[in-house]
Scaffold this active site. Structure first.
Site, short mmCIF file in Angstrom:
data_model
loop_
_atom_site.label_atom_id
_atom_site.label_comp_id
_atom_site.label_asym_id
_atom_site.label_seq_id
_atom_site.Cartn_x
_atom_site.Cartn_y
_atom_site.Cartn_z
N GLY A 10 0.83 -1.20 0.00
CA GLY A 10 0.00 0.00 0.00
C GLY A 10 0.86 1.25 0.00
N GLY A 12 -0.62 4.50 0.07
CA GLY A 12 -1.37 5.68 0.49
C GLY A 12 -0.60 6.39 1.59
N ALA A 14 -0.63 5.97 4.81
CA ALA A 14 -0.07 5.09 5.83
C ALA A 14 1.20 4.40 5.32
CB ALA A 14 -1.10 4.07 6.27
N GLY A 15 1.11 3.85 4.11
CA GLY A 15 2.24 3.11 3.57
C GLY A 15 3.44 4.00 3.30
N PHE A 114 -15.87 20.69 11.38
CA PHE A 114 -16.18 19.39 10.80
C PHE A 114 -17.10 18.63 11.74
CE2 PHE A 114 -14.85 16.47 7.43
CZ PHE A 114 -14.41 17.39 6.49
N GLN A 229 -19.08 3.20 7.65
CA GLN A 229 -19.68 4.52 7.73
C GLN A 229 -20.31 4.95 6.41
OE1 GLN A 229 -17.21 8.31 7.94
NE2 GLN A 229 -18.13 8.20 9.97
N HIS A 231 -21.56 8.17 4.36
CA HIS A 231 -21.37 9.61 4.35
C HIS A 231 -22.65 10.26 3.83
CE1 HIS A 231 -19.79 13.54 3.42
NE2 HIS A 231 -18.66 13.23 4.03
N LEU A 241 -18.12 11.46 -3.47
CA LEU A 241 -18.22 12.28 -2.27
C LEU A 241 -18.19 13.77 -2.57
CD1 LEU A 241 -18.14 11.77 0.86
CD2 LEU A 241 -15.90 12.80 0.67
N THR A 243 -17.47 16.86 -0.26
CA THR A 243 -16.86 16.95 1.05
C THR A 243 -17.79 17.50 2.12
OG1 THR A 243 -15.11 17.99 2.35
CG2 THR A 243 -15.90 19.22 0.46
N GLU A 244 -17.58 16.99 3.33
CA GLU A 244 -18.30 17.52 4.47
C GLU A 244 -17.96 18.99 4.67
OE1 GLU A 244 -18.30 14.98 7.85
OE2 GLU A 244 -18.34 16.68 9.22
N ARG A 275 -21.65 12.00 11.14
CA ARG A 275 -22.10 11.45 9.86
C ARG A 275 -23.20 10.42 9.97
NH1 ARG A 275 -16.25 11.14 6.97
NH2 ARG A 275 -16.18 13.40 6.74
N HIS A 342 -18.65 4.84 2.81
CA HIS A 342 -17.54 5.78 2.78
C HIS A 342 -16.30 5.31 3.51
CE1 HIS A 342 -15.52 9.53 2.43
NE2 HIS A 342 -15.61 9.83 3.69
N ARG A 384 -16.24 6.70 12.68
CA ARG A 384 -15.09 7.59 12.56
C ARG A 384 -15.56 9.03 12.42
NH1 ARG A 384 -12.40 9.82 7.37
NH2 ARG A 384 -14.54 9.49 6.68
C1 LIG Z 1 -13.88 10.31 -1.08
C2 LIG Z 1 -13.23 10.22 0.25
C3 LIG Z 1 -12.96 11.36 0.98
C4 LIG Z 1 -12.33 11.28 2.21
N1 LIG Z 1 -12.10 12.43 2.91
C5 LIG Z 1 -11.43 12.35 4.09
C6 LIG Z 1 -11.12 13.53 4.82
O1 LIG Z 1 -11.45 14.66 4.42
N2 LIG Z 1 -10.44 13.41 5.96
C7 LIG Z 1 -10.04 12.19 6.44
O2 LIG Z 1 -9.40 12.16 7.47
N3 LIG Z 1 -10.31 11.07 5.76
C8 LIG Z 1 -11.00 11.11 4.60
N4 LIG Z 1 -11.28 9.95 3.91
C9 LIG Z 1 -10.76 8.68 4.38
C10 LIG Z 1 -9.27 8.59 4.10
O3 LIG Z 1 -9.00 9.11 2.81
C11 LIG Z 1 -8.75 7.18 4.13
O4 LIG Z 1 -9.18 6.54 5.27
C12 LIG Z 1 -7.23 7.13 4.14
O5 LIG Z 1 -6.72 7.93 3.12
C13 LIG Z 1 -6.72 5.74 4.00
O6 LIG Z 1 -5.34 5.77 3.77
P1 LIG Z 1 -4.50 4.43 3.67
O7 LIG Z 1 -3.10 4.84 3.54
O8 LIG Z 1 -4.87 3.56 4.79
O9 LIG Z 1 -5.02 3.70 2.37
P2 LIG Z 1 -5.20 4.15 0.84
O10 LIG Z 1 -4.80 5.54 0.59
O11 LIG Z 1 -6.57 3.73 0.46
O12 LIG Z 1 -4.17 3.26 0.08
C14 LIG Z 1 -4.32 1.89 -0.08
C15 LIG Z 1 -3.13 1.38 -0.83
O13 LIG Z 1 -3.12 -0.03 -0.83
C16 LIG Z 1 -2.80 -0.50 -2.10
N5 LIG Z 1 -3.38 -1.84 -2.25
C17 LIG Z 1 -4.62 -2.25 -1.90
N6 LIG Z 1 -4.79 -3.55 -2.22
C18 LIG Z 1 -3.62 -3.97 -2.77
C19 LIG Z 1 -3.17 -5.20 -3.31
N7 LIG Z 1 -3.94 -6.29 -3.36
N8 LIG Z 1 -1.90 -5.26 -3.80
C20 LIG Z 1 -1.11 -4.18 -3.79
N9 LIG Z 1 -1.50 -2.98 -3.29
C21 LIG Z 1 -2.73 -2.89 -2.79
C22 LIG Z 1 -3.36 0.51 -3.04
O14 LIG Z 1 -2.66 0.47 -4.25
C23 LIG Z 1 -3.08 1.81 -2.28
O15 LIG Z 1 -1.79 2.25 -2.56
C24 LIG Z 1 -11.95 10.03 2.70
C25 LIG Z 1 -12.24 8.88 1.98
C26 LIG Z 1 -12.91 8.96 0.78
C27 LIG Z 1 -13.32 7.70 0.10
#
Ligand SMILES: Cc1cc2nc3c(=O)[nH]c(=O)nc-3n(C[C@H](O)[C@H](O)[C@H](O)COP(=O)(O)OP(=O)(O)OC[C@H]3O[C@@H](n4cnc5c(N)ncnc54)[C@H](O)[C@@H]3O)c2cc1C
Ligand code: SF4
Ligand code: SF4
Ligand code: FES
Lengths: 571, 321
Positions: A10, A12, A14-15, A114, A229, A231, A241, A243-244, A275, A342, A384
């Site tokens: 991952g 994102g 976190a990763g 928020f 959750q 939204h 989405l 945004t809120e 929410r 969401h 959340r």
């Molecule tokens: C539209 C929307 C708006 C949001 N707005 C907000 C906000 O304003 N504030 C807030 O705090 N949160 C918000 N959230 C929630 C927040 O964005 C997420 O909870 C957070 O970004 C998750 O981050 P992450 O690093 O855990 O995962 P992600 O960013 O989802 O990353 C997941 C990663 O895992 C990888 N992956 C998944 N499966 C596999 C696989 N099988 N093999 C290889 N790679 C894989 C993907 O490629 C990706 O890189 C929102 C969510 C959405 C959907």
């Protein structure tokens, strides 16, 4: 067989945040099925929470209380204290790395209101906060070019855990379909949420719970999966989405008659109620015939009184989404919306250093970590609060990195039977080609999504969830008959879809069964047949264990309470 | 509204079977209001599951789904089918300037590599320790980088850039937008060094101002506008680039091939970087345009007397030989 000290699945927030902590110290690789900047974190719009107090008085204490209450007392309070306590440092760090934040007149990071937060706490970058944060970390990855290996467009198929020790992952190069084992001293899952199981969803196509299911199939229990959750402001029919922040900036929710209906449901917070409450209020308006439109199946987000200038400055993305996707000019007209799936509160159970639990007693899987939305630590409990999840991904991504820096040098590469692992992954794929083809992937996926949205959505009860259970069971049986039609090796998305659907079918059962078992209403889980919270019997986390036959067993574990005893959640 | 029939003419390429890309037609019965991405997903689900394309967010933010629609790069997730059908047909193909790997999937590596050329991360003053809290930045300073930070790295600009078509060493519009994001960031300490580097060959002066990038860009990043801002700043700091001759060629290229003249190009002459003074005197049309408007619009547009200009350039070419 390739090996690394640490493999992160991952890319994102976190990763990438975890990777930043490790790179230069350990041999670390990131596996991601989409390019890093495509990760779903980039879609987050509204903001990231921290009690900086730049706009009004705020404190870590208040942030903790709001989060505990927002979580409907199912959050583990020791973890929530860490989350909120580390928030200001986290935001300053991201600012120092270059993240562009909207600013106050005093040139500080600006903060907006928020839902569920008692102060203006959401730091933001216009309405592209996740984008700004994700791209900041992606930019930093260029600084580490050469040191950080990124397997972009590689799909993680299996997690290898044996005798309680994590040994690596089986991955597939999407470009060639080649399977490979990546052996590792430690694996971090940062693989995001599972909202794709719903028809109306704000989640990216990639959010199919792959990491969660891989862990589950490797013998790790999953926690609180029934909590999803919804939204309140999904673009009608698209689920995209809005945004809120739109409500944070003063937008109204109105029904067909133009009434601000939130005055009935959350008179003090109005549109900025949490929410779950706002989503249910909308659904009630719709169910009771006060929805707008020809089918009376949506409500309206009204931004008109904010005026063009404010909309274009603070909410440009909302403007463009409404314009491009449903052709509504939100400066002139209210926007049709409906609740959309969401955020996934449930996931891989882990401690405050992201070390994954092997059971409900506190034993760990050696060398296996989880952070971000795929984890359940649990800082969000039953619901959340918006802006807490970007924060979680950054705070716990870093903590996972730090912990791995600590423990990985003391770990060995545990032996892996490469042939056996590859054969197992190959078998999973072969099975998807073995069906008689009388069933179709997209039909099953569509039926699954419909079932989940209609029968395990905003409102739940036994009379909807019991048939859903049966339906899921049938869908799994039917899935055995699908046959992937694309025989090719290069960018075989047909195969990937099948793998993802297999995951969705597996975890959807846990959402439904966990929800059916939980005879109460708490946070995002609302049962019309058990409409109140039941702390005596249900203030506990669900732990789903996979059984030999592919079924599961539900067990429970207590919630950690430090300073806030449960009270009624009123807004 | 009734549904309508649309022919999707999609460029296909299977590296395991095809020697070269080929077109394939798919007939679809479509409801009104459907996006191209949803239509392509429908083709995958109902007609041909082997069709390969990238997408993820479905909401114009992840940057995965750029491809060519009727010959121009767009994000298909936010583009309505109805806006693009011509005589019942809608053409879809992979992005340009990048190698096709399968169907609509291209090799993005050169694009990612191009970013590396502009040091795409904040470089604060190493002599100054970061403050305990945030660095201060005014709302105006934020707004200056706001447009360039909206870039989603979709590659649409890269796909349709005219210079990249002929010169792959050009850093490209997205990288220039990224460079802008740091050059204009009040927290960055390497502005001068960045301007110097970007004024070298293959950098900001190699753009011919054709404007394709800004026309294709689905966000507010609008590379050409950013390029313009970088050039002005570079010029005021004395980085003119040594590319006079390249400009002439670039200019000729633009006019000659497209019949377009970008007025923005011309005012630069007065600042002195356009160092072939003789050239302008033989472009009467351009000069007239420059005199007429002090603030040229940011989009290039067709010159009414294209032929005249083309002839002028032909003469110029001869003189050069
Ligand atoms: C539209 C929307 C708006 C949001 N707005 C907000 C906000 O304003 N504030 C807030 O705090 N949160 C918000 N959230 C929630 C927040 O964005 C997420 O909870 C957070 O970004 C998750 O981050 P992450 O690093 O855990 O995962 P992600 O960013 O989802 O990353 C997941 C990663 O895992 C990888 N992956 C998944 N499966 C596999 C696989 N099988 N093999 C290889 N790679 C894989 C993907 O490629 C990706 O890189 C929102 C969510 C959405 C959907
Ligand atoms: S304006 Fe410059 S960068 Fe943009 S497409 Fe044209 S040549 Fe390329
Ligand atoms: S500048 Fe625009 S077109 Fe180019 S990559 Fe960025 S968002 Fe896409
Ligand atoms: S699918 Fe993400 S930008 Fe189109």
């Amino acid at each position: 067989m390739n090996s690394h000290d640490v493999v992160i699945v991952g890319s994102g927030l976190a990763g990438l945040r975890a990777a930043m902590e490790l790179v230069g110290h350990l041999d670390v690789a990131v596996v991601t099925k989409v390019y890093p900047s495509r990760s779903h974190s980039g879609a987050a719009q509204g903001g990231v929470a921290a009690s900086l107090g730049n706009v009004d008085d705020d404190s870590v204490e208040a942030h903790i209380y709001d989060t505990v209450k927002g979580a409907d007392y199912l959050g583990d309070q020791d973890s929530i204290e860490i989350l909120c306590g580390d928030a200001p440092r986290t935001i300053y760090e991201m600012e120092h790395l270059g993240c562009a934040f909207s600013r106050t007149e005093e040139n500080k990071i600006n903060q907006r209101a928020f839902g569920g937060h008692s102060a203006q706490r959401a730091c933001f970058s216009a309405d592209r906060t996740g984008h700004a944060l994700l791209h900041t970390l992606f930019e930093q990855s260029y600084k580490q070019r050469g040191k950080l290996q990124i397997y972009s467009e590689w799909h993680m198929n299996r997690l290898i855990v044996e005798d309680g020790v994590c040994r690596g992952v089986v991955v597939m190069d999407i470009r060639t379909s080649k399977l490979e084992v990546l052996q590792a001293k430690a694996v971090l899952f940062a693989s995001g949420g599972y909202g794709q199981a719903f028809k109306i969803t704000s989640n990216a196509a990639a959010n199919t719970g792959d990491g969660i299911v891989a862990a589950y199939r490797a013998g790790v229990p999953l926690q609180d999966m029934e909590f999803v959750q919804f939204h309140p402001t999904g673009l009608y029919q698209h689920g995209i989405l809005l945004t809120e922040g739109a409500r944070g900036e003063g937008g109204y929710l109105i029904n067909e008659d133009g009434d601000r209906f939130m005055s009935k449901y959350a008179p003090s917070k109005m549109e900025l109620g949490p929410r779950d409450i706002v989503s249910r209020s909308e659904q009630t308006e719709i169910n009771e015939g006060r929805g707008a439109g020809p089918n009376k199946d949506y409500v309206l987000l009204d931004l008109r009184h904010l005026g063009r200038a404010k909309i274009m400055e603070r909410l440009p993305q909302v403007f463009h989404l409404a314009q491009d996707f449903i052709g509504v000019d939100c400066i002139e007209k209210p926007v049709p919306i409906q609740p959309t799936a969401h955020y996934s509160m449930g996931g891989i159970p882990a401690d405050n250093d992201c070390q994954v639990y092997l059971d409900d007693k506190g034993a760990h899987v050696t060398g296996f970590f989880a952070a971000g939305e795929c984890s359940c630590i649990s800082v969000h409990g039953a619901n959340r609060l918006g802006t807490n999840s970007l924060l979680e991904a950054l705070v716990f991504g870093r903590r996972a990195g730090k912990k791995m820096l600590d423990v990985v040098p003391g770990l060995q590469l545990a032996p892996v039977d490469e042939e056996r692992e590859l054969a197992a992954a190959r078998r999973e794929i072969d099975e998807l080609y073995a069906g008689d083809g009388t069933e179709d992937i997209s039909v099953i996926r569509e039926e699954l999504k419909q079932t989940m949205t209609l029968q395990a959505g905003v409102y739940r009860d036994a009379s909807r969830m019991e048939p859903a259970q049966t339906k899921l069971d049938q869908l799994r049986k039917r899935f055995a008959k699908v046959c992937v039609k694309d025989q090719g090796k290069s960018f075989n998305f047909n195969l990937l879809e099948a793998l993802e659907l297999s995951n969705m079918l597996e975890y959807s059962e846990l959402i439904v069964d966990g929800g059916l078992a939980r005879q109460e209403s708490r946070g995002a889980h609302f049962r019309t047949d058990y409409p109140t919270r039941d702390d005596e019997n249900w203030m506990k986390h669900t732990m789903a264990f996979r059984t030999e036959d592919g079924g599961h067993e539900l067990r429970y574990k207590p919630v950690k309470v430090t300073r806030f005893e449960p009270e009624e959640r009123k807004y | 509204m009734a549904s309508s029939k649309v022919t999707f003419r999609i460029q296909r390429f299977d590296p395991e079977k095809d020697e070269a890309p080929r077109d394939q037609d798919f007939q679809l019965e479509l409801e009104p209001g459907i996006t191209i991405l949803k239509a392509l997903n429908k083709i995958q689900a109902e007609l041909d599951p082997t069709l390969a394309l990238r997408y993820s967010c479905g909401s114009a933010i992840c940057g995965s789904c750029a491809m060519k629609v009727n010959g121009h790069a767009r994000l298909v997730c936010k583009t309505q089918v109805s806006d693009c059908v011509k005589d019942g047909v809608l053409r879809v193909g992979p992005m340009g300037n990048l190698r096709v790997l399968k169907d609509l999937v291209v090799d993005m590596e050169p694009f990612w590599d191009s970013l590396d050329k502009v040091k795409p991360y904040l470089a604060p003053d190493p002599a100054q320790a970061a403050p305990e809290k945030e660095r201060l930045q005014s709302p105006e300073e934020f707004l200056r980088i706001d447009p360039s930070t909206t870039c989603i790295l979709c590659g649409a600009c890269y796909s349709d850039c005219n210079v990249l078509e002929v010169d792959k060493s050009f850093v490209g519009p997205a990288s220039l937008a990224k460079a802008h994001r740091f050059i204009f960031d009040s927290r960055d300490a390497e502005t001068t060094e960045r301007l110097r580097k970007i004024s070298e060959k293959t950098g900001v002066w190699d753009c011919t101002h054709c404007g394709e990038c800004s026309t294709r860009c689905p966000t507010e990043a609008k590379p050409l506008e950013r390029i313009e801002e970088i050039r002005v700043k570079a010029m005021t700091e004395g980085h003119h680039g040594n590319a006079g001759a390249r400009h002439v060629l670039g200019f000729r290229e633009t006019v000659g091939r497209r019949g377009l003249l970008d007025e923005n190009y011309l005012p630069a002459r007065s600042v002195g970087f356009f160092n072939i003074p003789g050239l302008l005197s033989i472009i009467p049309v351009g000069l007239r345009m420059m005199k007429r408007r002090k603030n040229p619009p940011l989009r290039p547009h067709s010159i009414d007397k294209v032929d005249e200009v083309k002839k002028t350039f032909a003469r110029f070419e001869e003189l050069r030989k």
